[in-house]
Design an enzyme around this catalytic site. Structure first.
Site, short mmCIF file in Angstrom:
data_model
loop_
_atom_site.label_atom_id
_atom_site.label_comp_id
_atom_site.label_asym_id
_atom_site.label_seq_id
_atom_site.Cartn_x
_atom_site.Cartn_y
_atom_site.Cartn_z
N ASP A 224 -58.95 -56.07 -24.69
CA ASP A 224 -59.25 -56.33 -23.29
C ASP A 224 -58.29 -55.50 -22.46
O ASP A 224 -57.12 -55.35 -22.83
CB ASP A 224 -59.14 -57.81 -22.95
CG ASP A 224 -59.92 -58.13 -21.69
OD1 ASP A 224 -61.15 -57.93 -21.68
OD2 ASP A 224 -59.32 -58.56 -20.69
N THR A 225 -58.80 -54.94 -21.39
CA THR A 225 -58.02 -54.00 -20.59
C THR A 225 -58.09 -54.36 -19.12
O THR A 225 -59.12 -54.82 -18.64
CB THR A 225 -58.59 -52.57 -20.80
OG1 THR A 225 -58.42 -52.21 -22.16
CG2 THR A 225 -57.89 -51.55 -19.92
#
Ligand code: IMP
Length: 191
Positions: free
Chosen positions: A68-69
């Site tokens: 996840d970014t």
């Protein structure tokens, strides 16, 4: 070794595949018949990465990892952060997201920002996380047509090209995801 990378994002898959050694076979979500939307409801990037990896472990029983970014912009108090995908609305529209960032920063001299990726890995019943950060500045306009997401407006520190002007190899060397994947690989080579 077979590992599921829990993403539907072909750009992410391409970036990660370019880094993973050949004895590790990456399976995509479609390879394992996962077509449903995986819940991403945590208020943190780390929480979302763990939630996605845990979902695959629980429902499909594969060793897997998820990333996840978020893009955190100093002058916007860390926005868009965990809401990076839907900053401008529900449809995950990269152009609309970038326009909103540029508009919110209009006239602001402080353009500092960083990308942060957390990778959560479930392997042999254990959970590990790896974090990569890439610092830079938000440009005043979009430049470049490579990459994806916010790449055209992110200038990594020490470079005079945006992420969207760098080759995949160049981006991978310095990017948040590249740095997190390098830690993941080092770990996998020792399990
Ligand atoms: P997620 O990790 O797929 O939830 O990504 C959150 C948001 O950040 C999405 O809008 C992505 O397009 C964007 N994003 C993720 N990784 C990158 C990257 O490497 N460069 C630019 N944007 C990214």
């Amino acid at each position: 070794m077979k590992l599921v990378f829990a993403t539907n994002n072909l750009n992410k898959l391409k970036e990660v595949q370019a880094l993973v050694p050949s004895h590790i076979t990456l399976l995509s979500l479609s390879d394992i018949g996962c077509t449903e939307d995986i819940p991403e409801t945590s208020p943190t990037i780390e929480g979302n990465a763990i939630q996605k990896a845990a979902y695959i472990k629980e429902h499909y029983n594969y060793d897997c990892f998820a990333d996840d970014t978020g893009l955190e912009i100093e002058a916007l108090n860390g926005e868009p952060g965990v809401y990076s995908a839907r900053y401008a609305g529900k449809e995950k529209d990269a152009n609309a997201n970038m326009q909103k960032v540029l508009k919110n920063l209009e006239g602001n001299q402080n353009r500092s920002a960083y990308f942060k990726t957390v990778i959560a890995l479930y392997i042999q019943g254990e959970l590990r996380t790896f974090t990569g950060v890439c610092e830079g500045v938000i440009t005043k306009q979009k430049t470049g047509d490579k990459g994806f997401g916010y790449d055209p407006i992110f200038l990594p520190n020490g470079f005079d090209k945006t992420f969207a002007e760098l080759s995949l190899k160049e981006k991978n060397k310095i990017s948040h995801r590249g740095l997190a994947v390098q830690q993941l690989i080092t770990y996998l080579l020792n399990v």
